[in-house]
Motif scaffolding. Structure first.
Motif, PDB file in Angstrom:
ATOM      1  N   ARG A  36      11.452  13.455   2.752  1.00 14.72           N
ATOM      2  CA  ARG A  36      12.697  14.311   2.644  1.00 14.72           C
ATOM      3  C   ARG A  36      12.857  14.878   1.227  1.00 14.72           C
ATOM      4  NH1 ARG A  36      15.545  11.099   6.981  1.00 14.72           N
ATOM      5  NH2 ARG A  36      15.298  12.165   8.750  1.00 14.72           N
ATOM      6  N   LEU A  37      12.764  13.752   0.205  1.00 17.28           N
ATOM      7  CA  LEU A  37      12.797  14.266  -0.992  1.00 17.28           C
ATOM      8  C   LEU A  37      12.094  15.447  -1.439  1.00 17.28           C
ATOM      9  CD1 LEU A  37      14.185  13.500  -4.071  1.00 17.28           C
ATOM     10  CD2 LEU A  37      11.526  12.863  -4.482  1.00 17.28           C
ATOM     11  N   LEU A  38      10.798  15.383  -1.169  1.00 20.95           N
ATOM     12  CA  LEU A  38       9.728  16.312  -1.503  1.00 20.95           C
ATOM     13  C   LEU A  38      10.211  17.582  -0.770  1.00 20.95           C
ATOM     14  CD1 LEU A  38       6.521  14.079  -1.481  1.00 20.95           C
ATOM     15  CD2 LEU A  38       7.801  14.708  -3.424  1.00 20.95           C
ATOM     16  N   THR A  39      10.149  17.287   0.642  1.00 22.96           N
ATOM     17  CA  THR A  39      10.879  18.835   1.287  1.00 22.96           C
ATOM     18  C   THR A  39      12.195  19.258   0.989  1.00 22.96           C
ATOM     19  OG1 THR A  39      11.336  17.426   3.368  1.00 22.96           O
ATOM     20  CG2 THR A  39       9.055  18.025   2.982  1.00 22.96           C
ATOM     21  N   GLU A  40      13.074  18.598   0.849  1.00 28.13           N
ATOM     22  CA  GLU A  40      14.592  18.891   0.781  1.00 28.13           C
ATOM     23  C   GLU A  40      15.044  18.967  -0.759  1.00 28.13           C
ATOM     24  OE1 GLU A  40      16.501  16.664   3.390  1.00 28.13           O
ATOM     25  OE2 GLU A  40      15.337  17.207   5.298  1.00 28.13           O
ATOM     26  N   GLY A  41      14.645  18.120  -1.350  1.00 26.66           N
ATOM     27  CA  GLY A  41      14.916  18.075  -2.799  1.00 26.66           C
ATOM     28  C   GLY A  41      14.134  18.787  -3.661  1.00 26.66           C
ATOM     29  N   ASP A  42      14.125  18.566  -5.159  1.00 28.79           N
ATOM     30  CA  ASP A  42      13.296  19.276  -5.995  1.00 28.79           C
ATOM     31  C   ASP A  42      12.206  18.078  -6.688  1.00 28.79           C
ATOM     32  OD1 ASP A  42      11.942  20.848  -7.978  1.00 28.79           O
ATOM     33  OD2 ASP A  42      13.822  21.150  -9.049  1.00 28.79           O
ATOM     34  N   PRO A  43      10.858  18.106  -6.222  1.00 28.89           N
ATOM     35  CA  PRO A  43      10.057  17.194  -6.624  1.00 28.89           C
ATOM     36  C   PRO A  43      10.018  17.384  -8.367  1.00 28.89           C
ATOM     37  CG  PRO A  43       9.237  18.211  -4.852  1.00 28.89           C
ATOM     38  CD  PRO A  43      10.372  19.006  -5.015  1.00 28.89           C
ATOM     39  N   LEU A  97       3.233  14.190  -9.928  1.00 31.26           N
ATOM     40  CA  LEU A  97       4.534  15.149 -10.002  1.00 31.26           C
ATOM     41  C   LEU A  97       4.845  14.936 -11.124  1.00 31.26           C
ATOM     42  CD1 LEU A  97       5.747  14.924  -6.504  1.00 31.26           C
ATOM     43  CD2 LEU A  97       4.409  16.717  -7.349  1.00 31.26           C
ATOM     44  N   THR A  98       5.186  13.741 -11.909  1.00 28.96           N
ATOM     45  CA  THR A  98       5.825  13.853 -13.034  1.00 28.96           C
ATOM     46  C   THR A  98       4.905  14.133 -14.425  1.00 28.96           C
ATOM     47  OG1 THR A  98       5.428  11.367 -13.496  1.00 28.96           O
ATOM     48  CG2 THR A  98       7.620  12.293 -12.311  1.00 28.96           C
ATOM     49  N   GLN A 111       0.841  -1.247   0.153  1.00 30.98           N
ATOM     50  CA  GLN A 111       0.077  -0.014  -0.034  1.00 30.98           C
ATOM     51  C   GLN A 111       0.905   1.261   0.118  1.00 30.98           C
ATOM     52  OE1 GLN A 111      -3.290   0.258  -0.322  1.00 30.98           O
ATOM     53  NE2 GLN A 111      -3.282   2.519  -0.220  1.00 30.98           N
ATOM     54  N   LEU A 112       1.880   1.292   0.899  1.00 29.69           N
ATOM     55  CA  LEU A 112       2.926   2.423   0.645  1.00 29.69           C
ATOM     56  C   LEU A 112       3.346   2.741  -0.462  1.00 29.69           C
ATOM     57  CD1 LEU A 112       4.421   4.602   2.397  1.00 29.69           C
ATOM     58  CD2 LEU A 112       6.102   2.900   3.078  1.00 29.69           C
ATOM     59  N   ARG A 113       3.903   1.374  -1.026  1.00 32.81           N
ATOM     60  CA  ARG A 113       4.418   1.647  -2.396  1.00 32.81           C
ATOM     61  C   ARG A 113       3.444   2.366  -3.473  1.00 32.81           C
ATOM     62  NH1 ARG A 113       6.142  -4.300  -5.133  1.00 32.81           N
ATOM     63  NH2 ARG A 113       3.728  -4.128  -5.127  1.00 32.81           N
ATOM     64  N   SER A 114       2.336   1.874  -3.653  1.00 31.80           N
ATOM     65  CA  SER A 114       1.482   2.461  -4.395  1.00 31.80           C
ATOM     66  C   SER A 114       0.906   3.919  -4.148  1.00 31.80           C
ATOM     67  CB  SER A 114      -0.067   1.565  -4.656  1.00 31.80           C
ATOM     68  OG  SER A 114      -0.714   1.762  -3.248  1.00 31.80           O
ATOM     69  N   GLU A 115       1.005   4.276  -2.747  1.00 36.13           N
ATOM     70  CA  GLU A 115       0.688   5.571  -2.367  1.00 36.13           C
ATOM     71  C   GLU A 115       1.880   6.625  -2.931  1.00 36.13           C
ATOM     72  OE1 GLU A 115       0.398   5.202   1.679  1.00 36.13           O
ATOM     73  OE2 GLU A 115      -1.804   4.510   1.513  1.00 36.13           O
ATOM     74  N   ILE A 116       3.267   6.028  -2.646  1.00 32.73           N
ATOM     75  CA  ILE A 116       4.326   6.820  -3.291  1.00 32.73           C
ATOM     76  C   ILE A 116       4.187   6.866  -4.734  1.00 32.73           C
ATOM     77  CG2 ILE A 116       6.888   6.786  -3.339  1.00 32.73           C
ATOM     78  CD1 ILE A 116       6.909   5.612  -0.547  1.00 32.73           C
ATOM     79  N   LEU A 117       3.817   5.776  -5.344  1.00 29.53           N
ATOM     80  CA  LEU A 117       4.161   5.740  -6.704  1.00 29.53           C
ATOM     81  C   LEU A 117       2.995   6.764  -7.324  1.00 29.53           C
ATOM     82  CD1 LEU A 117       5.155   4.814  -9.526  1.00 29.53           C
ATOM     83  CD2 LEU A 117       3.852   2.771  -9.247  1.00 29.53           C
ATOM     84  N   ARG A 118       1.663   6.830  -6.743  1.00 30.51           N
ATOM     85  CA  ARG A 118       0.787   7.652  -7.201  1.00 30.51           C
ATOM     86  C   ARG A 118       1.208   9.203  -7.165  1.00 30.51           C
ATOM     87  NH1 ARG A 118      -3.126   5.782  -4.122  1.00 30.51           N
ATOM     88  NH2 ARG A 118      -2.772   7.680  -2.417  1.00 30.51           N
ATOM     89  N   ILE A 119       1.802   9.534  -6.040  1.00 31.29           N
ATOM     90  CA  ILE A 119       2.338  10.864  -6.037  1.00 31.29           C
ATOM     91  C   ILE A 119       3.147  11.347  -6.982  1.00 31.29           C
ATOM     92  CG2 ILE A 119       3.473  12.486  -4.445  1.00 31.29           C
ATOM     93  CD1 ILE A 119       2.021  10.862  -2.082  1.00 31.29           C
ATOM     94  N   VAL A 120       4.154  10.197  -7.285  1.00 25.74           N
ATOM     95  CA  VAL A 120       5.346  10.295  -8.279  1.00 25.74           C
ATOM     96  C   VAL A 120       4.875  10.627  -9.537  1.00 25.74           C
ATOM     97  CG1 VAL A 120       7.151   9.426  -9.500  1.00 25.74           C
ATOM     98  CG2 VAL A 120       6.813   9.411  -7.081  1.00 25.74           C
ATOM     99  N   GLN A 121       3.631   9.607  -9.739  1.00 23.41           N
ATOM    100  CA  GLN A 121       2.858   9.856 -11.348  1.00 23.41           C
ATOM    101  C   GLN A 121       2.340  11.292 -11.348  1.00 23.41           C
ATOM    102  OE1 GLN A 121       0.648   6.456 -10.822  1.00 23.41           O
ATOM    103  NE2 GLN A 121       2.063   5.144 -12.185  1.00 23.41           N
ATOM    104  N   ARG A 155      11.316  11.762 -12.259  1.00 21.67           N
ATOM    105  CA  ARG A 155      10.949  11.108 -13.616  1.00 21.67           C
ATOM    106  C   ARG A 155      10.521   9.780 -13.572  1.00 21.67           C
ATOM    107  NH1 ARG A 155      11.938  15.968 -14.094  1.00 21.67           N
ATOM    108  NH2 ARG A 155      13.280  16.915 -15.259  1.00 21.67           N
ATOM    109  N   ILE A 156       9.901   9.449 -14.523  1.00 21.17           N
ATOM    110  CA  ILE A 156       9.460   7.781 -14.847  1.00 21.17           C
ATOM    111  C   ILE A 156      10.149   7.811 -16.301  1.00 21.17           C
ATOM    112  CG2 ILE A 156       7.608   6.280 -15.433  1.00 21.17           C
ATOM    113  CD1 ILE A 156       5.896   7.928 -13.381  1.00 21.17           C
ATOM    114  N   CYS A 157      10.939   6.633 -16.287  1.00 24.86           N
ATOM    115  CA  CYS A 157      11.725   6.339 -17.413  1.00 24.86           C
ATOM    116  C   CYS A 157      10.941   6.324 -18.641  1.00 24.86           C
ATOM    117  CB  CYS A 157      12.379   4.993 -17.287  1.00 24.86           C
ATOM    118  SG  CYS A 157      13.356   4.285 -18.661  1.00 24.86           S
TER     119      CYS A 157
END
Length: 182
Positions: free
Chosen positions: A125-132, A67-68, A55-65, A136-138
């Motif tokens: 940490r990536l979202l708050t300290e990095g640049d979202p 954002l990209t 579930q955590l994996r799918s939640e992170i992936l949904r946010i990444v999708q 990227r998705i290949c």
């Protein structure tokens, strides 16, 4: 990054065979991942713990999708991550190492709830300290690997130019050769 390596547990064959596997179900994969990231392996996860990891994996992936794809995220997109983060209270303490003070956070929880918190924290940490915007998705439609573009001009298109980039270049070349023959 822990969260990035964790997302790679949903493997898709980048060559286009259609083969995919959920590496979370593969014996030893989680232990290897945690060892690589210096986290304790709490033993094989129960069925509910495995469901929570997926579930955590799918939640992170949904946010990444989102954002990209340059879509805005909603507060509801972060509910699952925040729920996971709330499982991880910590004790803060100061330590001294080689004439330098350091703030340490020691988790109160152990087991798989701690591991989920570590993964979620890595992503947050990536979202708050990095640049979202660098997520990227290949572009290889068979790969779908998520990565963080660290190039100077944010132009990276493939997870690995020597693998997916080269494969896509060969596919484009062959498509041009085929169209020139017809």
């Amino acid at each position: 990054m822990l969260w990035d390596d964790f997302l790679k547990s949903d493997y898709h064959d980048w060559k286009g065979s259609g083969y995919s596997e959920d590496r979370l179900d593969k014996p030893g994969w989680l232990e290897q991942l945690l060892t690589f990231h210096n986290l304790p392996y709490p033993g094989a996860p129960s069925e509910s713990e495995m469901d929570n990891l997926k579930q955590l994996r799918s939640e992170i992936l949904r946010i990444v999708q989102k954002l990209t794809s340059h879509l805005s995220t909603e507060p509801s997109d972060f509910e699952g991550i925040n729920r996971t983060l709330s499982d991880g209270p910590v004790i803060l303490r100061i330590t001294e190492t080689e004439s330098k003070y350091q703030l340490e956070s020691l988790p109160i929880q152990s087991g798989w709830s701690r591991i989920r918190v570590e993964i979620a924290t890595s992503f947050v940490r990536l979202l708050t300290e990095g640049d979202p915007a660098r997520l990227r998705i290949c572009e290889n439609p068979d790969c779908m690997t998520v990565y963080y573009d660290e190039t100077r001009n944010c132009s990276k298109r493939f997870c690995d130019n020597k693998v997916c980039g080269n494969l896509m270049k060969v596919r484009r070349f062959r498509a041009r050769q085929k169209s020139d023959k017809t």
